[in-house]
Design an enzyme around this catalytic site. Sequence first.
Site, short mmCIF file in Angstrom:
data_model
loop_
_atom_site.label_atom_id
_atom_site.label_comp_id
_atom_site.label_asym_id
_atom_site.label_seq_id
_atom_site.Cartn_x
_atom_site.Cartn_y
_atom_site.Cartn_z
N THR A 8 0.87 -1.17 0.00
CA THR A 8 0.00 0.00 0.00
C THR A 8 0.91 1.22 0.00
O THR A 8 2.07 1.15 0.39
CB THR A 8 -0.93 0.05 1.23
OG1 THR A 8 -0.16 0.04 2.41
CG2 THR A 8 -1.92 -1.11 1.22
N SER A 9 0.35 2.35 -0.42
CA SER A 9 1.15 3.56 -0.55
C SER A 9 1.43 4.24 0.77
O SER A 9 2.46 4.88 0.95
CB SER A 9 0.46 4.54 -1.49
OG SER A 9 0.36 3.98 -2.77
N THR A 10 0.49 4.14 1.70
CA THR A 10 0.66 4.84 2.97
C THR A 10 0.36 3.93 4.15
O THR A 10 -0.31 2.90 4.00
CB THR A 10 -0.29 6.06 3.08
OG1 THR A 10 -1.64 5.59 3.09
CG2 THR A 10 -0.09 7.02 1.92
#
Length: 187
Positions: A8-10
């Site tokens: 996931t990006s964050t």
Amino acid sequence: MKIGYARTSTTEQLAGLEAQSRNLKEWECERIFSEQVSGASPHRPQLEAALDHLRPGDVLVVTKPDRLARSTADLLGYVEKVKAKECGLVILSMSGMTLDTTNPTSKLMLTMLAAVAEFERDLMKERQAEGIAKAQADGKYLGRKPTARNQTEEVKALAASGMSPSKIAEKLGMGRTSVYRCLGKVA
């Protein structure tokens, strides 16, 4: 051996990471590498570890192509890296079907779908930039407010009472550099 990769990006997207890991376990991945880092980042240590872990005959499994790559060229580069190790790549959720790059038809479909996804992402960025420009022209979008500078007086009062910059930063929930900026010690 099936090797899973989840991303996931964050860090706020913990549920998404857990869902990917769950899907990879259901697909019987024996080892899962996961991380929370932007796909645009040039350094993704867990992806590198997953690729290093692959041995001839293994399969790298991801839930969606965008978990692996940000562009068609990037995705095809990973397909080639996996292929060079004599391994396969499986992408699970492609509108209800699974793509396995060990066969030519799936590789063709993957290339076309990745190109469409990249095109959609480019259109979204374009619309977002247009929306921001319009909001700025209308005086409705001024960017993020400088939250630390709004606390300058409180920072100065705490510093005057003898509190250290590190303690001020901790107390007010800001970075130490912001404290120094409020005190006029950093440009």
